[in-house]
Design an enzyme around this catalytic site. Structure first.
Site, short mmCIF file in Angstrom:
data_model
loop_
_atom_site.label_atom_id
_atom_site.label_comp_id
_atom_site.label_asym_id
_atom_site.label_seq_id
_atom_site.Cartn_x
_atom_site.Cartn_y
_atom_site.Cartn_z
N SER A 294 -0.41 2.12 3.11
CA SER A 294 -0.57 1.12 2.41
C SER A 294 -2.14 0.61 2.06
O SER A 294 -2.68 1.63 1.66
CB SER A 294 0.05 -0.30 3.28
OG SER A 294 -0.01 -1.43 2.44
N TYR B 64 -0.57 -2.81 -8.41
CA TYR B 64 -0.91 -2.05 -7.41
C TYR B 64 -0.24 -2.65 -6.11
O TYR B 64 0.21 -1.97 -5.27
CB TYR B 64 -2.28 -1.51 -7.09
CG TYR B 64 -2.93 -0.89 -6.06
CD1 TYR B 64 -2.29 0.54 -5.93
CD2 TYR B 64 -3.59 -1.51 -5.07
CE1 TYR B 64 -2.77 1.35 -4.81
CE2 TYR B 64 -4.02 -0.68 -3.95
CZ TYR B 64 -3.51 0.78 -3.86
OH TYR B 64 -3.84 1.18 -2.63
N LYS C 256 2.20 -1.70 -2.53
CA LYS C 256 1.94 -1.73 -1.20
C LYS C 256 2.71 -2.72 -0.36
O LYS C 256 3.21 -2.60 0.80
CB LYS C 256 0.23 -1.82 -1.11
CG LYS C 256 -0.19 -0.66 -1.57
CD LYS C 256 0.30 0.75 -1.37
CE LYS C 256 -0.53 1.76 -1.75
NZ LYS C 256 0.02 3.23 -1.30
#
Length: 283
Positions: free
Chosen positions: A132, A146, A150
């Site tokens: 992550s 983005y 994660k």
């Protein structure tokens, strides 16, 4: 001897982990779109199997896992490391950019994991390392899309940890901060070209120049992270989350304090939405 399956093994954290594992006497199934880039980075080694893998291709993921089993007989550690970044305000990202990012960072991770898990379940053992980011714990301006990939990895990993515990399979979420890899270079980072003038001078707009200036001046040492991953892999009781880097630890501590403060301020409203206690008639 443990057997590793590492995605994105031709550079960055992937290559460093592979080198550490081979140096310790472990075997590595090292994957990349072009396996030649793996051997160029790692050289020839009797315990190394370089395999072609585009993580967005589920059939290829199954083939790569099968090739690793045929060579080494088992897979002990899956390191889902492949992925890339997207810089830009959420509004600036196009649908195509978002779908492409999710195809690698989320759906690719799922495809590889589903390909490896049947072998781990058969063994009744294994350890999955899902990479992550501190961006998966805290939402930064300019990194929203983005970071959302994660956040997805973190949620999937939490559920998987509970689902896989009966089979002796452990899951660890690896949360690096800013490390001095090529993540901020154009080989690992896409920048949304649709820049909106309104964001200039705002935190999201300023992040674009920050990323350029910060490249290769990040505080984290990638070699030390790779060594830390080896410690995780050899731990009998690894954590669900493993933050790496002083910047990550600081952000997590600040985030916890902020959440606790906000919860205290809004606690009564939060609790007010339950049905009354039927036994006493009170809320």
């Amino acid at each position: 001897m443990k057997v590793w399956f590492i995605t994105g093994a031709s550079r960055g954290f992937g290559a460093l982990m592979a080198k550490e594992a081979l140096a310790s006497g472990d075997a590595v199934i090292a994957t990349a779109r072009n396996p030649k880039t793996v051997t160029e980075q790692l050289g020839d080694h009797p315990n190394l199997l370089a395999v072609a893998l585009d993580v967005t291709n589920e059939a290829q993921a199954k083939q790569a896992a099968a090739a690793g089993i045929a060579r080494f007989g088992r897979i002990d550690i899956l390191a889902n490391n492949a992925g890339y970044g997207l810089l830009g305000a959420v509004e600036e990202a196009t649908a195509e950019e978002i779908e492409r990012l999710y195809a690698t960072n989320v759906f690719g991770l799922l495809k590889v994991t589903r390909a490896v898990l049947p072998h781990m379940r058969r063994q009744r053992s294994g350890h999955i390392l899902n990479f992550s980011s501190i961006g998966g714990y805290f939402g930064y301006p300019g990194w929203g899309v983005y970071g959302s990939t994660k956040f997805a990895v973190e949620g999937l990993s939490e559920s998987m940890a509970a689902e896989l515990e009966p089979f002796g399979i452990k899951v660890t979420i690896v949360e690096p901060g800013f490390f001095r890899t090529d993540f901020l270079a154009d080989t690992s980072l896409a920048v949304s070209p649709a820049s909106i003038a309104d964001y200039e001078g705002t935190p999201a707009g300023n992040m674009r120049s920050f990323a350029v200036d910060a490249n290769h001046t990040q505080p984290g040492d990638p070699a030390k992270l790779a060594a830390g991953i080896m410690t995780l892999a050899n731990s009998p009781n690894p954590p669900l989350r493993m933050p790496f880097g002083s910047d990550t630890v600081a952000v997590i501590e600040e985030q916890h304090a902020s959440v606790e403060k906000e919860l205290a301020a809004w606690r009564q409203l939060a609790l007010s939405t339950d049905f009354p206690n039927e036994a006493t008639g009170s809320a």
